[in-house]
Every structure is written in C-alpha cells, then in structure tokens.
Design an enzyme around this catalytic site. Sequence first.
Site, PDB file in Angstrom:
ATOM      1  N   ASP A  60      22.632   8.581 -14.036  1.00  0.00           N
ATOM      2  CA  ASP A  60      23.479   9.436 -14.866  1.00  0.00           C
ATOM      3  C   ASP A  60      23.614  10.802 -14.180  1.00  0.00           C
ATOM      4  O   ASP A  60      22.612  11.377 -13.740  1.00  0.00           O
ATOM      5  CB  ASP A  60      22.775   9.578 -16.236  1.00  0.00           C
ATOM      6  N   HIS A  61      24.822  11.304 -14.055  1.00  0.00           N
ATOM      7  CA  HIS A  61      25.067  12.629 -13.462  1.00  0.00           C
ATOM      8  C   HIS A  61      24.403  12.857 -12.111  1.00  0.00           C
ATOM      9  O   HIS A  61      23.620  13.790 -11.945  1.00  0.00           O
ATOM     10  CB  HIS A  61      24.635  13.745 -14.422  1.00  0.00           C
ATOM     11  N   GLY A  83      23.771  17.174 -25.668  1.00  0.00           N
ATOM     12  CA  GLY A  83      22.747  17.794 -26.519  1.00  0.00           C
ATOM     13  C   GLY A  83      23.075  17.673 -27.997  1.00  0.00           C
ATOM     14  O   GLY A  83      23.884  16.843 -28.396  1.00  0.00           O
ATOM     15  N   GLY A 101      27.757  12.310 -24.131  1.00  0.00           N
ATOM     16  CA  GLY A 101      27.461  13.195 -25.266  1.00  0.00           C
ATOM     17  C   GLY A 101      27.804  12.588 -26.608  1.00  0.00           C
ATOM     18  O   GLY A 101      28.298  13.267 -27.505  1.00  0.00           O
ATOM     19  N   ASP A 113      21.451   9.685 -25.318  1.00  0.00           N
ATOM     20  CA  ASP A 113      20.177  10.229 -24.859  1.00  0.00           C
ATOM     21  C   ASP A 113      19.467  10.955 -26.011  1.00  0.00           C
ATOM     22  O   ASP A 113      18.386  10.567 -26.447  1.00  0.00           O
ATOM     23  CB  ASP A 113      20.416  11.181 -23.676  1.00  0.00           C
TER      24      ASP A 113
HETATM   25 ZN   LIG Z   1      26.645  13.186 -19.499  1.00  0.00          ZN
END
Ligand SMILES: [Zn+2]
Length: 283
Positions: free
Chosen positions: A81-82, A180, A208, A231
């Site tokens: 991821d990322h 977040g 997200g 996440d």
């Molecule tokens: Zn992301």
Amino acid sequence: MLVTGKEILQHAHKNNYAVGAFNISNLEIAKAVLDAASECKAPVILQTSESAIKYAGFQELSAIVKVLADKTPVPVALHLDHGTTYETIIGCIRNGWTSVMIDGSHHPLEENIAVTSEIIKVARAVGVSVEAELGRLSGVEDNISVSEKDAFYTDPQEAVTFVKETDVDSLAISIGTAHGKYKGIPKLDLDRLQEIKKLVNIPIVLHGASGVPEDQIREATKLGVNKINIDTDIRVAFSDALKEVFQNKPEEYDPRKLLTASMANMKKVVMSKIEMFGSCNKA
Ligand SMILES: [Zn+2]
C-alpha cells in the site's frame, strides 16, 4: 492460495463487486482477515504499508502471509500500500509480494505517469501487479500526510490519459474519501466515479474507506469500485477489544488471552466489510 492482485481485481471488475484490502502488520491481524475471508468464501487482499514493513520486516511479513495463504481456500494477494520509494517496491517484489502500489499522486500528471511507468516495467517483467493513484486524498496514513487544501479530486480526462500512457492494472482515485478517522460524515462524488469508470474501464480503487456510510460504499461498489482499502476500522476493532479485556480482567498477563478477543473483533469487522463490498461467495 497466493495469487496476483490483477487476477483478483479483474474478476471483481468483470463481475461488478469490490474486494476488501485490509492492512496488516502482524500475525494476529493477518489471521483474523484470512479467517473472515475463508468463512465468507471471498477473495481478499492483505496489504502492508511501508511503515508496517519497517515495523515487522519484509521477510517476516512475507513468510506469515505465504504460510497462511497456502492454508487458505480463497484467493489471497499480498499488496504494498502506498509505495513511495524504489527500494521498498523492489524489496516487496523480491520478497514475494504479488502486487504493489506506486503512489506518484503528489507529482504533476506527466511525472506521475513517468514514475508509474518505470515501476510497471519492472513489476510486469516478473508478473507482479501495479496500482497507481491519481488525485490526492486528505488525511494521515502512517507516514503520508496531506492537508485539506492540498487534496484534490481525480480529473476524469486526466485519468484517461494516465491509464492510456501507463497501462496500469488498477487505479486509485480521489472522490471525497480521506485517510484516518473522519471529523464529519464524508460525501462521495459518485457522479465523478461513474464518469471515470466509464472512461477508463479498469479496476478502480477506493482508499480511506473506513468510516464512510454503508449506503455510499454499496453505491460506489455498484458504480465500479473493485478494491476498497480498510485500515483504521481494523485498528479500532483491535484496540477496542484489547481495552475491554484490560478493563474486565486487569490481572490478565497472557498475551494469547489478551489478543484472542482482538482477533475475534477484527474478524467480525472484516466479515461485515466483505458482505458490504459484495465479495461473499465470489472465490
Ligand atoms: Zn491510501
């Protein structure tokens, strides 16, 4: 069984559902996610951020996922991821990840195309799938932080150019989600999603997605989102259960007993996401 990200996402793209991509950083989270996916008969993606790799190690995470995936009756992909550096991405490819993300979203279009193409050239040579990102999400995810004024939505025409130039396997877009925990209730730009999907016709990724209302997630899935990243909701499930154990049994000191409730709580959350995304019984 461990398969490529492309194999999983092409099936989702053709059959119009979304696969859950859950961030892991240890054995307990990986087990909880795979238990949930097996029980739902759903294909699933386990993904690691760069900081999760820093925390647990390339070989350690790879070994955990390989062993668990071999015992799991549903298709499993291990995804980065990322990815932001060449070192991490090559490290993942060397250590058995079957899919990587190159996040060039902070660059202008031409540069994003250039860095993405460079990774695709390497990854494709060894059969590893690639996700790229166009548009910027606000919020904080591990070591990536974007303020609200620096965030912007994905431009559909730019998406066309980007996909044509790079031939990327899947594309993460920005349509109103954030990394977040959310302050208010997010509202997704579903018209934009529909337009992008119609124009690019490849698997679309939503980052997200923790905390986005269920009706919007279901609608986004209907309109062509094929991978949904979760996440924060898993972290919350893990720590909420742990806090409860400490509250009810402050004398408990056996890590296995402490973490059993966390695993059960994460599994419950993952199963509800899988159902919401429409990937039950798709394995
Ligand atoms: Zn992301």
